[in-house]
Design an enzyme around this catalytic site. Structure first.
Site, PDB file in Angstrom:
ATOM      1  CG  ASP A  89      -2.078  -0.983   1.067  1.00 47.26           C
ATOM      2  OD1 ASP A  89      -2.238  -1.529  -0.041  1.00 47.26           O
ATOM      3  OD2 ASP A  89      -2.806  -1.203   2.052  1.00 47.26           O
ATOM      4  NE  ARG A  94       7.707   5.155  -3.752  1.00 49.48           N
ATOM      5  CZ  ARG A  94       8.345   4.670  -4.832  1.00 49.48           C
ATOM      6  NH1 ARG A  94       8.759   5.503  -5.779  1.00 49.48           N
ATOM      7  NH2 ARG A  94       8.565   3.381  -4.945  1.00 49.48           N
ATOM      8  CG  ASN A 164      -4.860   5.479   2.746  1.00 50.60           C
ATOM      9  OD1 ASN A 164      -5.736   5.094   1.973  1.00 50.60           O
ATOM     10  ND2 ASN A 164      -3.832   4.727   3.066  1.00 50.60           N
ATOM     11  CD  GLU A 165      -4.024   7.961   6.772  1.00 51.55           C
ATOM     12  OE1 GLU A 165      -2.850   8.130   6.358  1.00 51.55           O
ATOM     13  OE2 GLU A 165      -4.631   6.885   6.657  1.00 51.55           O
ATOM     14  NE  ARG A 175       6.444  19.929  25.442  1.00 48.94           N
ATOM     15  CZ  ARG A 175       6.667  20.576  26.574  1.00 48.94           C
ATOM     16  NH1 ARG A 175       5.642  20.924  27.338  1.00 48.94           N
ATOM     17  NH2 ARG A 175       7.894  20.891  26.937  1.00 48.94           N
TER      18      ARG A 175
END
Length: 330
Positions: A89, A94, A164-165, A175
């Protein structure tokens, strides 16, 4: 979803010079050998294999014999007919990036493990090349995301896209990020968290899946919003329609900085006050498909899901219902 009949190409176009992009990396010996096989098959069929400069350099260093054209130097991306991807994937993502400015669909041949975006496995590689040459494939359009980063003055300081995201994450492990989630220009909730994932249906089986978000069928046009380790009562995964705009603001009270990642490939630092706006892109990503397969079957196969004991139409008759034949399946 938009299906294109490959036979619609004219005979004149079929006689034209055909440039096929091959995307592979040299991290595995079998991929190096596969790249040589694909190049040989394309040339035997009269097509011109094209590689990204980095890929050709790495494959040549790994021992591959590749005297091929270079994308963007010898052949512009707009002349690429199709991209054949040898890998998992990550390599497919890419390839989608390499052909983004053109119209070429991407055909994935899985050389990795899960390979959820890949169309076929490596054992069918020769057949795949033959069908590419014959233009015997359909094209499926997948929704992509437009991603913009704005500063405190609402000026766009960075712009990219994602298949995808898009993920807003904390830059320091120790933090928390203080964020506020906004839908269509209206604030929804603020909380501390490790980050936020904004996913397409294609990405619902990637980072979104690992973060506990919903699996979304590719035929559903939607955007998933999933908090990562949120410190709040109302921090549940959300699913909104593709017409909605999602924004993640890194609040100025955040003690640290964040970072935006898109498909795990493109990143941008997010100082306190930065605002990440995500909406549907006007340009989808095009995937070449050789076999009409139900998404359910892909889930079962890729995730090795247990289905023993199932007694449906295929279990009884040995014939699977065709896609969309819901009444027959019931």
């Amino acid at each position: 979803m938009n299906t294109v009949d490959a036979q619609a190409h004219s005979r004149a176009d079929a006689r034209a010079e055909r440039s096929i992009l091959v995307v592979a990396h040299a991290h595995r010996h079998d991929t190096v050998l596969a790249a040589e096989r694909v190049v040989e098959a394309l040339r035997a069929a009269g097509a011109h294999p094209v590689f990204a400069a980095d890929d050709r350099e790495e494959l040549s260093a790994a021992g591959a014999s590749l005297d091929v054209a270079i994308l963007g130097v010898d052949v512009p991306v707009t002349d690429i007919e199709l991209a054949i991807v040898l890998g998992g994937d990550g390599t497919i993502l890419r390839a989608a990036e390499l052909v983004r400015e053109g119209t070429a669909p991407v055909l994935g041949i899985n050389m990795g493990h899960v390979g959820f975006l890949a169309e076929i496995e490596r054992d069918d590689m020769d057949e795949a090349v033959r069908r590419v040459i014959e233009r015997d494939y359909d094209v499926e359009e997948r929704m992509a995301l437009q991603v913009r980063v704005k500063d405190t003055g609402d000026s766009v300081i960075y712009e990219t896209w994602a298949l995808n995201e898009a993920t807003v994450e904390k830059a320091s492990r120790e933090r928390l990020l203080e964020v506020v989630v906004e839908i269509d220009g209206r604030p929804l909730s603020s909380f501390g968290c490790d980050g936020m994932v904004v996913s397409t249906p294609t990405g619902s089986t990637a980072y979104n899946f690992s973060a506990g978000g919903p699996v979304i069928w590719p035929t559903v046009e939607a955007i998933a919003v999933v908090p990562l380790s949120a410190h709040a009562l109302f921090a549940k995964p959300l699913v909104v329609g593709p017409e909605h705009s999602v924004a993640i603001e890194v609040l100025e009270r955040t003690n640290g900085t964040g970072i935006l990642w898109c498909d795990g490939r493109r990143s941008h630092d997010l100082p306190p006050g930065a605002r990440v706006v995500v909406r549907r892109s006007e340009r989808p990503v095009r995937l070449a498909r050789l076999h009409p397969a139900q998404f359910t079957d892909r889930l079962v196969r890729k995730f090795h899901l247990p289905v023993e004991g199932w007694r449906g139409p295929a279990a009884i008759t040995g014939v699977m219902p065709v896609t969309g034949d819901r009444e027959e399946a019931l």
